[in-house]
Design an enzyme around this catalytic site. Sequence first.
Site, PDB file in Angstrom:
ATOM      1  N   CYS A   1      -3.955  10.780  -1.848  1.00  0.00           N
ATOM      2  CA  CYS A   1      -3.257  10.597  -0.687  1.00  0.00           C
ATOM      3  C   CYS A   1      -1.776   9.981  -0.756  1.00  0.00           C
ATOM      4  O   CYS A   1      -0.845  10.473  -0.125  1.00  0.00           O
ATOM      5  CB  CYS A   1      -3.714   9.493   0.460  1.00  0.00           C
ATOM      6  SG  CYS A   1      -5.229  10.344   1.249  1.00  0.00           S
TER       7      CYS A   1
ATOM      8  N   CYS B   1     -10.337   9.549   2.800  1.00  0.00           N
ATOM      9  CA  CYS B   1      -9.151   9.890   2.989  1.00  0.00           C
ATOM     10  C   CYS B   1      -8.504  11.140   2.242  1.00  0.00           C
ATOM     11  O   CYS B   1      -7.760  11.919   2.762  1.00  0.00           O
ATOM     12  CB  CYS B   1      -7.837   8.681   2.902  1.00  0.00           C
ATOM     13  SG  CYS B   1      -8.250   7.865   1.376  1.00  0.00           S
TER      14      CYS B   1
ATOM     15  N   GLU C   1      -4.139  -0.795  -3.548  1.00  0.00           N
ATOM     16  CA  GLU C   1      -3.726   0.404  -3.544  1.00  0.00           C
ATOM     17  C   GLU C   1      -2.264   0.942  -3.423  1.00  0.00           C
ATOM     18  O   GLU C   1      -1.735   1.662  -2.705  1.00  0.00           O
ATOM     19  CB  GLU C   1      -4.529   1.187  -2.237  1.00  0.00           C
ATOM     20  CG  GLU C   1      -5.938   1.050  -2.243  1.00  0.00           C
ATOM     21  CD  GLU C   1      -6.805   1.872  -1.283  1.00  0.00           C
ATOM     22  OE1 GLU C   1      -6.193   1.905  -0.079  1.00  0.00           O
ATOM     23  OE2 GLU C   1      -7.451   2.749  -1.803  1.00  0.00           O
TER      24      GLU C   1
ATOM     25  N   HIS D   1       0.692  -0.985   0.089  1.00  0.00           N
ATOM     26  CA  HIS D   1       0.093   0.047  -0.068  1.00  0.00           C
ATOM     27  C   HIS D   1       0.919   1.282  -0.127  1.00  0.00           C
ATOM     28  O   HIS D   1       1.655   1.633   1.010  1.00  0.00           O
ATOM     29  CB  HIS D   1      -0.687  -0.025   1.394  1.00  0.00           C
ATOM     30  CG  HIS D   1      -1.695   0.899   1.259  1.00  0.00           C
ATOM     31  ND1 HIS D   1      -1.601   2.056   1.874  1.00  0.00           N
ATOM     32  CD2 HIS D   1      -3.405   0.751   1.142  1.00  0.00           C
ATOM     33  CE1 HIS D   1      -2.850   2.700   1.895  1.00  0.00           C
ATOM     34  NE2 HIS D   1      -3.953   2.041   1.470  1.00  0.00           N
TER      35      HIS D   1
END
Length: 801
Positions: A342, A408, A325, A273
Amino acid sequence: MMRRGVLLCAVAAALSGVAGTAQTLERHPDYPTVPVPITSVTFADTFWAPRLDTVRRVTIGAAFKQSEVTGRIKNFEIAAREATGEFCSRYAFDDSDVFKIIEGASYALAVKRDAALDGYLDALIAKIAKAQEPDGYLYTARTINPSKPMAMAGKERWSNLEHSHELYNLGHLYEAAVAHYQATGKRTLLDVATKSADLVARTFGPSALRYPPGHQEIEIGLVKLFRVTKNAKYLSLAKFFLDERGNPAGHKLYGEYSQDHKPVVDQDAAVGHSVRAAYMYSGMADVAALTNDARYVAALDRLWEDVVYRKLYLTGGIGATGAWEGFGPAYDLPNSAYAETCASIANALWNFRMFLLKQDARYIDVYERAVYNAMLSGISLAGDTFFYPNPLLSLGQHERSPWFACACCPSNLPRFMLSIPGHAYAVAGDTLFVNLFVQGTARMAMAGGTVSVEQQTRYPWDGNIRIRVALAKSGRFSMRLRVPGWAMDHPVPGDLYRDLMPARDTVSLKVNGLLVPIRLERGFAVIARQWTTGDTVDLHLPMPIRRVVAHPAVKADEGRVAVERGPLVYTAESVDNGGRVTNLLLADQSPLTAEWRPDVLNGIMAITGKASAVRVRNGATLSEPVPLTLIPYYGWAHRGKGEMAVWLARRPDLARPAPEPTLASAAKASSSEGGKGLQGLNEQYEPTDSNDHTAIYFHWWPKKGSTEWVQYEFPAETTVSETSVYWFDDTGQGECRVPQGWRVLYRRGDEWRPVETRDPYGLARDAYNTVRFTPVRTTALRLEVVLPADFSAGIQEWKVR
Ligand SMILES: [Zn+2]
């Protein structure tokens, strides 16, 4: 200026109180470089200043509103026993969104008074404080109903750290608390944070619980808490959490997804991730600086090279796949790119810390690439809609959204964007670093006294930068101006991307109007001299239009070219280019021109030229010259849905011929309840395989085991005799497989009748399954599909003849 003086005294007074009661680390090493804080830097340009203003005026308010509407704030009220009910939002990490927005709002307050926002934060912080349990535990997903916590939370406190985000949430709480305290001088949220961190410090440690968090972030928060309280146990705890990663002595390892496959000091490849990874790398940089740990730095150097040399999108985005991700293998950079907003923020935060550690401009080069392109694509010009993934190729399926169930990204943008002024300048003793080129002013405390600088520039549209210096009395210091790699034919460190042709213009530097030779050290032009008020420096960065190609190992970009100018990556959108862009061929010799367009996207430097459009007409493929317009990548998807491509074909066979209309493309598609991506049935993009995520695909996920349908309604009664289906199957990533069975029905009056087939109903992957049948005249055709018992199904493309 006055306000700032008053505020600093308040902070100093408050700090002495904390230090008096805490175990104090008197002397510790730190970053050799100190950023000039946001309160000392003013942007007065036409690029960033309006965007930051929009974040303050629109984004923060919108994000708080969404947090109210979606129950994120009510969760705190219920946990505080001010309201009744169960945990009422979707995820156990929803608390963190509220903390992140508070952090962003605090940065807004730090530079501009806003009584309404200040009051809103006070009321919200009071709820958060009441939601905290007496011993300091704060996690609404459990506190609301400890006997029945929400599933992600785990049965007992800290029992499901791999997934619960209990410590992740707290990292964002600590960052918010420090920001709020520094902006307002109020200890309200800081007290909540230290009470929480004290509990965590009692609970975790070498002779207590030894689980690292599944999602990194608390490390960064603890370091900030340490900086403001000077309490060394918070720093030790940050290092403890890092050192427990990949250490099977204390817990069952979570694996690569959470970078918990080997000790951090032994990691040499970016895996898993990408937001977790880059937050971890940021935390490692902080701890390395504060503890002088050379092993951390050596690991960071290896990880940075792996990301920047092999896993970085041209836009500065990271994370190739949505399946986890995160990072794919080296050079695996499909333009369907996940590149989560992000992750771009995390990449920038990490690279800024690497600069603080090493004073090397190449880290700011990567920061700049991520911030001006991948990150900025994540938020609309109006500041109220957002992208989660930021692909480099769209077939028209993407548009920004006001919010997400997993929010997020929208909550991360305000805090990051309002931090950008704090990344523009930095000081190390008698050296002043100019990292970013933004018109405006800054004041910094140097070894010899306070220095003010004023930048005049139209950057990023123009590469001329004038810096005027003011200081109380003449003094000697060294100014280091970043000379971006892109200005020297080197768009990124390493060889992942390169300019196709060297620029003719070169970088130049003048001091008080006189040309001086450029002395380059670690990417900065160094000017060491005696300075007097009114001295000027003129930096000229050539901004030709540059054509960039990727390393040959990047298969997705093979035979393709991207266009850049200055720090900006450009892209082609269908709205400017006759409805399609994947059919365009941009020849290397075709001249390109920069052209100021004040009326487009709040003012942009557009790039125009000529391309060839490849089309199918009456069955024959032909190519014709067409005008080409490119816009900065950050501005895409503001003018309706349509194709977008950063990487244009440079080789004729890679331009995808614009297809002619077909029976399928003219039909109106619909589906049984719950299907998504209808556009994908007949968008006429030939998938490369069943798992092609660039093509738009239709799917019924999360439905499993049921009988479903898709349907084409024709504009008029038509004779059909053949249909071809290309199944979507994301084995290895998701839960779609080829179906258990299917059949074709046609409409006769109000009835759906099966066709008389001449071929079996095929279930092959990576190919069209064609079925011929006795011709029927009808107004609609339907595919009835039986989903596998334990899986869902989907369709890449559905053709009819
Ligand atoms: Zn995100």
